[in-house]
Scaffold this motif. Structure first.
Motif, PDB file in Angstrom:
ATOM      1  N   GLN A 260       0.874  -1.114  -0.608  1.00 48.72           N
ATOM      2  CA  GLN A 260      -0.261   0.046  -0.417  1.00 48.72           C
ATOM      3  C   GLN A 260       0.736   1.452   0.104  1.00 48.72           C
ATOM      4  O   GLN A 260       1.681   0.948   0.786  1.00 48.72           O
ATOM      5  CB  GLN A 260      -0.810  -0.230   1.439  1.00 48.72           C
ATOM      6  N   LEU A 261       0.150   2.635  -0.968  1.00 48.56           N
ATOM      7  CA  LEU A 261       1.368   3.420  -0.980  1.00 48.56           C
ATOM      8  C   LEU A 261       0.483   4.345  -0.453  1.00 48.56           C
ATOM      9  O   LEU A 261      -0.722   4.625  -0.911  1.00 48.56           O
ATOM     10  CB  LEU A 261       1.462   3.694  -1.820  1.00 48.56           C
ATOM     11  N   GLN A 262       0.615   5.680   0.276  1.00 46.73           N
ATOM     12  CA  GLN A 262      -0.481   6.339   0.851  1.00 46.73           C
ATOM     13  C   GLN A 262       0.656   8.060   0.737  1.00 46.73           C
ATOM     14  O   GLN A 262       1.451   8.475   1.789  1.00 46.73           O
ATOM     15  CB  GLN A 262      -0.590   6.289   2.479  1.00 46.73           C
ATOM     16  N   ALA A 263      -0.236   8.685  -0.524  1.00 44.76           N
ATOM     17  CA  ALA A 263       0.295   9.805  -0.364  1.00 44.76           C
ATOM     18  C   ALA A 263      -0.419  10.774   0.396  1.00 44.76           C
ATOM     19  O   ALA A 263      -1.306  10.814   0.606  1.00 44.76           O
ATOM     20  CB  ALA A 263      -0.160  10.907  -1.922  1.00 44.76           C
ATOM     21  N   SER A 264       0.075  11.751   0.655  1.00 44.01           N
ATOM     22  CA  SER A 264      -0.341  12.832   1.667  1.00 44.01           C
ATOM     23  C   SER A 264       0.245  14.260   1.367  1.00 44.01           C
ATOM     24  O   SER A 264       1.970  14.181   1.108  1.00 44.01           O
ATOM     25  CB  SER A 264      -0.030  12.658   3.135  1.00 44.01           C
ATOM     26  N   GLY A 265      -0.212  15.237   1.951  1.00 41.45           N
ATOM     27  CA  GLY A 265       0.600  16.869   1.929  1.00 41.45           C
ATOM     28  C   GLY A 265       0.191  17.729   1.203  1.00 41.45           C
ATOM     29  O   GLY A 265       1.205  19.189   0.888  1.00 41.45           O
ATOM     30  N   GLY A 266      -0.563  17.744   0.095  1.00 44.09           N
ATOM     31  CA  GLY A 266      -1.510  18.147  -0.605  1.00 44.09           C
ATOM     32  C   GLY A 266      -1.793  18.997   0.082  1.00 44.09           C
ATOM     33  O   GLY A 266      -2.326  19.616   0.792  1.00 44.09           O
ATOM     34  N   GLY A 267      -2.249  20.301  -0.270  1.00 47.20           N
ATOM     35  CA  GLY A 267      -2.939  21.266  -0.008  1.00 47.20           C
ATOM     36  C   GLY A 267      -3.019  22.745  -1.521  1.00 47.20           C
ATOM     37  O   GLY A 267      -2.869  21.743  -2.484  1.00 47.20           O
ATOM     38  N   LEU A 268      -3.773  23.354  -1.382  1.00 46.03           N
ATOM     39  CA  LEU A 268      -3.971  25.067  -1.481  1.00 46.03           C
ATOM     40  C   LEU A 268      -2.559  25.905  -1.748  1.00 46.03           C
ATOM     41  O   LEU A 268      -2.564  25.636   0.014  1.00 46.03           O
ATOM     42  CB  LEU A 268      -5.427  24.925  -1.338  1.00 46.03           C
ATOM     43  N   VAL A 269      -2.133  26.760  -2.336  1.00 45.69           N
ATOM     44  CA  VAL A 269      -1.118  27.049  -2.169  1.00 45.69           C
ATOM     45  C   VAL A 269      -0.993  28.558  -3.405  1.00 45.69           C
ATOM     46  O   VAL A 269      -1.089  28.495  -4.259  1.00 45.69           O
ATOM     47  CB  VAL A 269       0.122  25.853  -2.250  1.00 45.69           C
ATOM     48  N   GLN A 270      -0.433  29.460  -2.921  1.00 44.16           N
ATOM     49  CA  GLN A 270      -0.918  30.235  -3.862  1.00 44.16           C
ATOM     50  C   GLN A 270       0.359  30.466  -4.925  1.00 44.16           C
ATOM     51  O   GLN A 270       1.668  29.971  -4.260  1.00 44.16           O
ATOM     52  CB  GLN A 270      -0.361  31.975  -3.022  1.00 44.16           C
ATOM     53  N   ALA A 271       0.390  30.584  -6.107  1.00 40.62           N
ATOM     54  CA  ALA A 271       1.332  31.195  -7.310  1.00 40.62           C
ATOM     55  C   ALA A 271       3.195  30.901  -6.347  1.00 40.62           C
ATOM     56  O   ALA A 271       2.720  32.208  -5.776  1.00 40.62           O
ATOM     57  CB  ALA A 271       1.095  31.701  -8.348  1.00 40.62           C
ATOM     58  N   GLY A 272       3.804  30.557  -6.557  1.00 44.78           N
ATOM     59  CA  GLY A 272       5.498  30.755  -6.135  1.00 44.78           C
ATOM     60  C   GLY A 272       5.244  30.292  -4.677  1.00 44.78           C
ATOM     61  O   GLY A 272       6.473  30.077  -3.997  1.00 44.78           O
ATOM     62  N   GLY A 273       5.025  29.223  -4.312  1.00 47.41           N
ATOM     63  CA  GLY A 273       4.463  28.596  -2.991  1.00 47.41           C
ATOM     64  C   GLY A 273       5.446  27.872  -3.306  1.00 47.41           C
ATOM     65  O   GLY A 273       6.118  27.495  -4.332  1.00 47.41           O
ATOM     66  N   SER A 274       5.326  26.952  -2.054  1.00 44.18           N
ATOM     67  CA  SER A 274       6.207  25.609  -1.469  1.00 44.18           C
ATOM     68  C   SER A 274       4.961  24.172  -0.868  1.00 44.18           C
ATOM     69  O   SER A 274       4.517  24.650  -0.052  1.00 44.18           O
ATOM     70  CB  SER A 274       7.286  25.498  -1.229  1.00 44.18           C
ATOM     71  N   LEU A 275       5.831  23.965  -1.703  1.00 46.68           N
ATOM     72  CA  LEU A 275       4.775  22.106  -0.553  1.00 46.68           C
ATOM     73  C   LEU A 275       5.179  20.781  -0.468  1.00 46.68           C
ATOM     74  O   LEU A 275       6.187  21.181  -1.648  1.00 46.68           O
ATOM     75  CB  LEU A 275       3.497  21.797  -1.060  1.00 46.68           C
ATOM     76  N   ARG A 276       5.345  19.851   0.011  1.00 48.24           N
ATOM     77  CA  ARG A 276       6.214  18.902   0.121  1.00 48.24           C
ATOM     78  C   ARG A 276       5.412  17.997   0.638  1.00 48.24           C
ATOM     79  O   ARG A 276       4.409  17.977   1.031  1.00 48.24           O
ATOM     80  CB  ARG A 276       7.243  18.392   0.984  1.00 48.24           C
ATOM     81  N   LEU A 277       4.928  17.152  -0.942  1.00 53.33           N
ATOM     82  CA  LEU A 277       4.183  15.474  -1.071  1.00 53.33           C
ATOM     83  C   LEU A 277       5.901  14.729   0.126  1.00 53.33           C
ATOM     84  O   LEU A 277       6.262  14.124  -0.385  1.00 53.33           O
ATOM     85  CB  LEU A 277       4.237  15.594  -2.106  1.00 53.33           C
ATOM     86  N   SER A 278       4.593  13.863   0.710  1.00 53.93           N
ATOM     87  CA  SER A 278       4.817  12.493   1.337  1.00 53.93           C
ATOM     88  C   SER A 278       4.029  11.248   0.657  1.00 53.93           C
ATOM     89  O   SER A 278       3.425  11.621   0.152  1.00 53.93           O
ATOM     90  CB  SER A 278       5.327  12.324   2.930  1.00 53.93           C
ATOM     91  N   CYS A 279       4.992  10.060   0.957  1.00 57.66           N
ATOM     92  CA  CYS A 279       4.728   8.755  -0.204  1.00 57.66           C
ATOM     93  C   CYS A 279       4.957   7.543   1.211  1.00 57.66           C
ATOM     94  O   CYS A 279       5.984   6.914   0.875  1.00 57.66           O
ATOM     95  CB  CYS A 279       4.390   8.694  -1.135  1.00 57.66           C
ATOM     96  N   ALA A 280       4.226   7.147   1.994  1.00 53.64           N
ATOM     97  CA  ALA A 280       4.213   6.253   2.834  1.00 53.64           C
ATOM     98  C   ALA A 280       3.774   4.552   2.694  1.00 53.64           C
ATOM     99  O   ALA A 280       3.001   4.882   1.978  1.00 53.64           O
ATOM    100  CB  ALA A 280       4.149   6.380   4.068  1.00 53.64           C
ATOM    101  N   ALA A 281       5.725   4.025   2.117  1.00 57.49           N
ATOM    102  CA  ALA A 281       4.900   2.389   1.901  1.00 57.49           C
ATOM    103  C   ALA A 281       5.098   1.271   2.792  1.00 57.49           C
ATOM    104  O   ALA A 281       5.469   1.408   3.651  1.00 57.49           O
ATOM    105  CB  ALA A 281       6.383   2.025   0.811  1.00 57.49           C
ATOM    106  N   PHE A 282       3.774   0.453   2.777  1.00 55.73           N
ATOM    107  CA  PHE A 282       3.565  -0.736   3.623  1.00 55.73           C
ATOM    108  C   PHE A 282       3.574  -1.873   2.851  1.00 55.73           C
ATOM    109  O   PHE A 282       2.632  -2.214   2.443  1.00 55.73           O
ATOM    110  CB  PHE A 282       2.140  -0.107   3.880  1.00 55.73           C
ATOM    111  N   GLY A 283       4.558  -2.582   3.363  1.00 53.28           N
ATOM    112  CA  GLY A 283       4.749  -4.158   2.488  1.00 53.28           C
ATOM    113  C   GLY A 283       5.387  -4.296   1.781  1.00 53.28           C
ATOM    114  O   GLY A 283       5.840  -2.397   1.068  1.00 53.28           O
ATOM    115  N   GLY A 284       6.153  -4.988   1.349  1.00 50.85           N
ATOM    116  CA  GLY A 284       6.965  -5.404   0.728  1.00 50.85           C
ATOM    117  C   GLY A 284       8.373  -4.268   0.787  1.00 50.85           C
ATOM    118  O   GLY A 284       8.446  -3.918   2.167  1.00 50.85           O
ATOM    119  N   THR A 285       9.267  -4.869   0.072  1.00 49.77           N
ATOM    120  CA  THR A 285      10.609  -4.068   0.530  1.00 49.77           C
ATOM    121  C   THR A 285      10.895  -2.369  -0.353  1.00 49.77           C
ATOM    122  O   THR A 285      11.680  -2.755  -1.486  1.00 49.77           O
ATOM    123  CB  THR A 285      11.965  -5.566   0.144  1.00 49.77           C
ATOM    124  N   PHE A 286      10.385  -1.723   0.439  1.00 52.76           N
ATOM    125  CA  PHE A 286      10.808  -0.635  -0.069  1.00 52.76           C
ATOM    126  C   PHE A 286      12.128  -0.342  -1.044  1.00 52.76           C
ATOM    127  O   PHE A 286      12.378   0.769  -1.855  1.00 52.76           O
ATOM    128  CB  PHE A 286      10.379   0.568   0.825  1.00 52.76           C
TER     129      PHE A 286
END
Length: 123
Positions: free
Chosen positions: A2-28
């Motif tokens: 399972q892959l679980q993405a997070s970190g999205g949202g609303l931001v103004q142009a020129g801004g920054s965001l960091r997305l994360s994706c956590a993996a569960f199961g398997g050998t990452f």
């Protein structure tokens, strides 16, 4: 797996965001990881990919120089740091696990996908 993405949202142009994706199961650490995005009415497109060790990365031309993909194998997590965001970056962002030990840019090169996280960039 399972892959679980997070970190999205609303931001103004020129801004920054960091997305994360956590993996569960398997050998990452055994898999290439990638980020894709899909804007409304458009096909899913490649954004960035990273090798198993994190030593090599590859980016689409549209995000090169603004986005940075990284991974922490101890935390089973891949990241996408997005800077200088533009309205055209608005999309649902998906993380995915690669089928092969290459930095594939095609959707078909990935077998497991996260649920997606929405990034909206306002002008």
């Amino acid at each position: 797996v399972q892959l679980q993405a997070s970190g999205g949202g609303l931001v103004q142009a020129g801004g920054s965001l960091r997305l994360s994706c956590a993996a569960f199961g398997g050998t990452f650490s055994s898999y290439v990881m990638g980020w894709f995005r899909q804007a409304p009415g458009k096909e899913r497109e490649f954004v960035a990919a990273i090798t198993r060790s994190g030593d090599y990365t590859y980016y689409s031309d549209s995000v090169k120089g603004r986005f940075t993909i990284s991974r922490d194998n101890a935390k089973n997590t891949v990241y996408l740091q997005m800077n200088s965001l533009k309205p055209e970056d608005t999309a649902v962002y998906y993380c995915a696990r690669g089928r092969r030990a290459v930095l594939d840019v095609d959707v078909s090169g990935y077998d497991y996908w996260g649920q997606g996280t929405l990034v909206t960039v306002s002008s």
